[in-house]
Design an enzyme around this catalytic site. Structure first.
Site, short mmCIF file in Angstrom:
data_model
loop_
_atom_site.label_atom_id
_atom_site.label_comp_id
_atom_site.label_asym_id
_atom_site.label_seq_id
_atom_site.Cartn_x
_atom_site.Cartn_y
_atom_site.Cartn_z
N CYS A 70 0.84 -1.21 0.00
CA CYS A 70 0.00 0.00 0.00
C CYS A 70 0.87 1.25 0.00
O CYS A 70 0.55 2.23 -0.69
CB CYS A 70 -0.90 0.03 1.24
SG CYS A 70 -2.11 -1.27 1.27
N ARG A 152 -7.59 -4.39 -3.18
CA ARG A 152 -7.11 -3.22 -3.93
C ARG A 152 -8.07 -2.94 -5.08
O ARG A 152 -7.95 -3.53 -6.15
CB ARG A 152 -5.70 -3.47 -4.48
CG ARG A 152 -4.71 -3.83 -3.40
CD ARG A 152 -3.30 -4.01 -3.89
NE ARG A 152 -2.54 -4.61 -2.80
CZ ARG A 152 -2.12 -3.92 -1.75
NH1 ARG A 152 -2.34 -2.63 -1.65
NH2 ARG A 152 -1.46 -4.53 -0.77
#
Ligand code: BEZ
Length: 242
Positions: A70, A152
């Site tokens: 991330c 995601r």
């Protein structure tokens, strides 16, 4: 004995029904009006998508703050945020972590030199969604992957607030920000030029035209001798990029 068996059976049935319900995911589909929400972010309250009418909107969901994949994604996003701005697109990041965590994480990422580049100031908001309300609305929680954190996800939403693109990447693979920019540019070009976008299209490549439908229609198109278009087969017509 029969009574005990019946109770066990009922218990098993309840558990099974509950877990099936938990695993149901509803993802807003292409062409649908983007679901509305109000949420807290690192830049204050967000009324989405209503406050951003007439702008392209790109939502990135991510699993967790202070995690390696991330962090690289958000740093790359920060490095390319100006390109999104130049395309009149506003970036939104969302996770189920809280605001304080988001703010500390932003501070930390802004001090990192990833690939020998200083991270620019992060100008896009990170939405806090601790109760998973927004994440569920956009189908970002995939319970077989993780029942409490987002996968995601990327949603591209048009200026008139409709879903134009979405994709999901697994937790262990980071997204390609250039590919998201490519899709955004392709969507904008397709609408502006009334053309289709061929496979692996890159900025500067020619566009596709809708198929003429029949060989006869293709012959009529050829007879026009338009210097801006050409064909490779009766159904495969290109428009030159100017
Ligand atoms: C990551 O972004 O590195 C990550 C996020 C959630 C679980 C595992 C890794």
């Amino acid at each position: 004995m029969k009574k005990i068996l019946l109770v066990v059976l009922m218990f098993a049935l309840t558990i099974s029904l509950f877990s099936q319900e938990k695993k149901e995911v509803r993802i807003p589909t292409l062409g649908e009006l983007a679901p509305s929400f109000t949420a807290e972010s690192t830049q204050g309250e967000i009324n989405f998508p209503e406050d951003y009418f007439n702008k392209w909107k790109v939502i990135f969901s991510h699993p967790s703050d202070f995690t390696p994949v991330c962090s690289t994604e958000l740093i790359e996003l920060a490095n390319k945020q100006e390109e999104f701005e130049n395309l009149d697109a506003k970036i939104f990041v969302i996770s189920t972590d809280g605001l304080n965590s988001h703010l500390e994480w932003i501070n930390s990422m802004e001090s990192i030199n990833y690939k020998d580049r200083k991270t620019p100031k992060i100008n896009f908001p990170i939405i806090s969604d601790v109760n998973m309300q927004v994440s569920r609305l956009y189908g970002m929680i995939h319970p077989y992957e993780n029942s409490t954190h987002n996968v995601r996800g990327v949603f591209i939403i048009s200026p008139d607030n409709h879903i134009r693109f979405f994709c999901f990447y697994p937790t262990n693979v980071g997204r390609n920000i250039d590919e998201i920019l490519r899709v955004l540019i392709a969507l904008q070009m397709s609408e502006k030029e009334h053309v289709l976008i061929p496979a692996d299209w890159q900025k500067g490549d020619d566009f596709l035209l809708h198929s003429p439908g029949t060989v006869k229609d293709a012959e009529a198109l050829k007879a026009k001798n338009d210097p801006d278009i050409y064909s490779l087969a009766w159904y495969l017509w290109f428009k030159k990029r100017k």
